[in-house]
Motif scaffolding. Structure first.
Motif, PDB file in Angstrom:
ATOM      1  N   GLY A 305       0.760  -1.237   0.000  1.00 58.45           N
ATOM      2  CA  GLY A 305       0.000   0.000   0.000  1.00 58.45           C
ATOM      3  C   GLY A 305       0.793   1.291   0.000  1.00 58.45           C
ATOM      4  O   GLY A 305       0.280   2.332  -0.408  1.00 58.45           O
ATOM      5  N   TYR A 306       2.043   1.260   0.475  1.00 57.00           N
ATOM      6  CA  TYR A 306       2.844   2.483   0.512  1.00 57.00           C
ATOM      7  C   TYR A 306       3.985   2.387  -0.498  1.00 57.00           C
ATOM      8  O   TYR A 306       4.561   1.312  -0.718  1.00 57.00           O
ATOM      9  CB  TYR A 306       3.438   2.715   1.908  1.00 57.00           C
ATOM     10  CG  TYR A 306       2.519   3.451   2.847  1.00 57.00           C
ATOM     11  CD1 TYR A 306       2.667   4.811   3.103  1.00 57.00           C
ATOM     12  CD2 TYR A 306       1.471   2.783   3.487  1.00 57.00           C
ATOM     13  CE1 TYR A 306       1.818   5.486   3.969  1.00 57.00           C
ATOM     14  CE2 TYR A 306       0.615   3.447   4.353  1.00 57.00           C
ATOM     15  CZ  TYR A 306       0.791   4.800   4.587  1.00 57.00           C
ATOM     16  OH  TYR A 306      -0.045   5.464   5.438  1.00 57.00           O
ATOM     17  N   LYS A 307       4.305   3.529  -1.093  1.00 58.44           N
ATOM     18  CA  LYS A 307       5.451   3.624  -1.982  1.00 58.44           C
ATOM     19  C   LYS A 307       6.472   4.573  -1.369  1.00 58.44           C
ATOM     20  O   LYS A 307       6.110   5.519  -0.671  1.00 58.44           O
ATOM     21  CB  LYS A 307       5.034   4.152  -3.356  1.00 58.44           C
ATOM     22  CG  LYS A 307       4.088   3.231  -4.113  1.00 58.44           C
ATOM     23  CD  LYS A 307       3.738   3.824  -5.472  1.00 58.44           C
ATOM     24  CE  LYS A 307       2.802   2.902  -6.238  1.00 58.44           C
ATOM     25  NZ  LYS A 307       2.439   3.481  -7.572  1.00 58.44           N
ATOM     26  N   ARG A 308       7.713   4.325  -1.648  1.00 58.54           N
ATOM     27  CA  ARG A 308       8.789   5.187  -1.145  1.00 58.54           C
ATOM     28  C   ARG A 308       9.389   5.991  -2.280  1.00 58.54           C
ATOM     29  O   ARG A 308       9.647   5.445  -3.359  1.00 58.54           O
ATOM     30  CB  ARG A 308       9.880   4.330  -0.478  1.00 58.54           C
ATOM     31  CG  ARG A 308      11.089   5.127   0.003  1.00 58.54           C
ATOM     32  CD  ARG A 308      12.044   4.218   0.772  1.00 58.54           C
ATOM     33  NE  ARG A 308      12.609   3.178  -0.058  1.00 58.54           N
ATOM     34  CZ  ARG A 308      13.734   3.285  -0.760  1.00 58.54           C
ATOM     35  NH1 ARG A 308      14.401   4.450  -0.771  1.00 58.54           N
ATOM     36  NH2 ARG A 308      14.189   2.290  -1.467  1.00 58.54           N
ATOM     37  N   VAL A 309       9.596   7.265  -2.055  1.00 55.90           N
ATOM     38  CA  VAL A 309      10.367   8.058  -3.011  1.00 55.90           C
ATOM     39  C   VAL A 309      11.790   7.530  -2.972  1.00 55.90           C
ATOM     40  O   VAL A 309      12.422   7.489  -1.911  1.00 55.90           O
ATOM     41  CB  VAL A 309      10.327   9.559  -2.642  1.00 55.90           C
ATOM     42  CG1 VAL A 309      11.250  10.359  -3.550  1.00 55.90           C
ATOM     43  CG2 VAL A 309       8.899  10.084  -2.731  1.00 55.90           C
ATOM     44  N   LYS A 310      12.298   7.110  -4.113  1.00 55.84           N
ATOM     45  CA  LYS A 310      13.531   6.320  -4.138  1.00 55.84           C
ATOM     46  C   LYS A 310      14.793   7.101  -3.780  1.00 55.84           C
ATOM     47  O   LYS A 310      15.836   6.507  -3.516  1.00 55.84           O
ATOM     48  CB  LYS A 310      13.711   5.690  -5.524  1.00 55.84           C
ATOM     49  CG  LYS A 310      12.621   4.695  -5.890  1.00 55.84           C
ATOM     50  CD  LYS A 310      12.600   3.488  -4.970  1.00 55.84           C
ATOM     51  CE  LYS A 310      11.570   2.462  -5.401  1.00 55.84           C
ATOM     52  NZ  LYS A 310      11.542   1.303  -4.495  1.00 55.84           N
ATOM     53  N   TYR A 311      14.700   8.408  -3.739  1.00 53.54           N
ATOM     54  CA  TYR A 311      15.895   9.213  -3.469  1.00 53.54           C
ATOM     55  C   TYR A 311      15.900   9.653  -2.017  1.00 53.54           C
ATOM     56  O   TYR A 311      14.986  10.346  -1.554  1.00 53.54           O
ATOM     57  CB  TYR A 311      15.917  10.436  -4.400  1.00 53.54           C
ATOM     58  CG  TYR A 311      17.162  11.283  -4.265  1.00 53.54           C
ATOM     59  CD1 TYR A 311      18.349  10.910  -4.893  1.00 53.54           C
ATOM     60  CD2 TYR A 311      17.153  12.455  -3.506  1.00 53.54           C
ATOM     61  CE1 TYR A 311      19.498  11.684  -4.763  1.00 53.54           C
ATOM     62  CE2 TYR A 311      18.295  13.236  -3.375  1.00 53.54           C
ATOM     63  CZ  TYR A 311      19.466  12.837  -4.010  1.00 53.54           C
ATOM     64  OH  TYR A 311      20.602  13.607  -3.878  1.00 53.54           O
TER      65      TYR A 311
END
Length: 410
Positions: A305-311
């Motif tokens: 359900g959650y995504k992380r900003v990759k930077y």
């Protein structure tokens, strides 16, 4: 005497007196509090608890004390060794659900959600522990340890409070809460073992044999300086690669926001009475996830359900985000945790009031005066952003700031 088999230290001896405390529900509850909170989302075997860590610190504190007393020519009193071991055993007895993440939840509740909660950072579990030692375990400690020290409860409290009254308490504090101590020694070795990494390993057997207490300071013989460097570098690597893993931070942040919602709905309460501590365990939080928003439950239970900003946000970019912290807090509050900003910060080593001391047989010097490696260590700082799909629009403006920051360099 009891023998406990431990994967880190081999056999750990528990005296009959100490077993009265270990067997008490207020200590046994530590079995149900994870040592490293949500780190198991990244390192699946990191499911160990505050219980075994506390036993390990007790074991090392006892060993350290015996070597220090022998190396320093101090009067050999087994009673002081036992008091130091007892303090090591109880140093984390105040932790509640998910350890330091509970402290992060209190900070979040106060700073972001403007709730009226008492928040004392990493001192929270120390103060909770002092309360339990005085109000739940004090009678047992007095009964079992008064033969070793006139006021054993006060001994433990003074050490945990970092307010030693005499050399015995100062020695205990140096061995249990220092830059190189029994607490850090155990969690580095234990956490790296369960994470399946080698970052936290160092030569504990050599370290313990070269400790000395001189001029009121805990020092290490100069021939063991490389071990001290190895220790501090190990701790830095563990923070950079394990404790501060971006995904671990995201799930600790999700859990913190979930606990804020539980507090708002009176599903959980801040502990006030001793009995409250018996309830505030990891299982209480897991079993209450049905009472908070589905996004939190799905993330914590099913890693969905959650995504992380990759930077990761570092350097000048972190400075930029610090300038807009109020706006970030407002967006977290408005989305009720569907947009997340989580910070990491640790100082591997710095010499202010305390230091690691090196003894060459004649003089005592601070570590940085003899180690260029340690002089080069710097603060670890970064932040990470994550979001539910419902907060994707809000996240876009922060992704744009990150892209602009990347052009500035570190």
């Amino acid at each position: 005497m009891k023998l406990i088999r431990d994967p880190i230290h081999g056999y750990i001896e528990i005296s009959d007196k100490m077993n009265k405390i270990v067997s008490n529900p207020f200590f046994q509850r530590l079995r149900y509090i994870k040592q490293t909170a949500m780190a198991y989302m990244v390192y699946p075997s990191m499911l160990h608890s505050r219980f075994e860590h506390s036993l390990g610190v007790m074991h090392l504190a006892r060993e350290f004390a015996r070597y220090v007393i022998s190396n320093s020519g101090l009067k050999s009193e087994e009673g002081i060794v036992q008091m130091i071991a007892l303090t090591g055993l109880l140093h984390d007895v105040g932790h509640v659900a998910f350890s330091h993440t509970f402290e992060n939840f209190l900070l979040l509740a106060k700073q972001v959600y403007k709730m009226d909660v008492k928040e004392e950072g990493k001192k929270t579990h120390v103060n909770y522990g002092k309360y339990l030692i005085e109000n739940a375990l004090g009678s047992i400690i007095d009964k079992e340890y008064s033969e070793f020290y006139s006021d054993p409860v006060k001994f433990v409290i003074n050490v945990l409070d970092e307010n030693p009254r005499n050399y015995e308490e100062k020695l205990a504090l140096s061995l249990i809460s220092n830059y190189v101590d029994a607490d850090r020694s155990d969690y580095l070795l234990r956490d790296s073992y369960y994470a399946g990494v080698s970052y936290g390993r160092f030569d504990i057997e050599r370290l313990k044999r070269f400790l000395v207490f001189i001029d009121g300071k805990l020092a290490i013989y100069s021939k063991a300086t490389p071990i001290v460097e190895q220790f501090l570098l190990s701790r830095m690597y563990m923070f950079e690669n394990v404790y501060f893993h971006s995904v671990t931070g995201v799930y600790n942040a999700i859990l913190s926001h979930a606990m804020v919602e539980m507090l708002e709905k009176n599903v959980i309460e801040i502990p006030m009475e001793a009995e409250d501590y018996l309830q505030l365990l990891d299982v209480k939080i897991y079993s209450s996830l049905d009472k908070v928003k589905e996004e939190f439950k799905n993330a914590i239970m099913f890693r969905q359900g959650y995504k992380r900003v990759k930077y990761d946000i570092t350097g000048k970019c972190l400075d930029r985000f610090n300038e807009i912290k109020d706006e970030i807090y407002e967006d977290m509050k408005e989305t009720k945790g569907l947009f997340l900003y989580h910070e990491f910060n640790d100082v591997p080593y710095e010499e202010k009031e305390e230091a690691v001391y090196i003894f060459d047989g004649e003089k005592v010097e601070k570590l940085t005066s003899v180690s260029p490696i340690i002089r080069s260590l710097s603060e670890i700082k970064k932040a990470v952003i994550a979001y539910s799909v419902k907060a994707e629009k809000i996240t876009e403006k922060y992704e744009k700031i990150i892209q602009e920051c990347k052009t500035l360099g570190p």
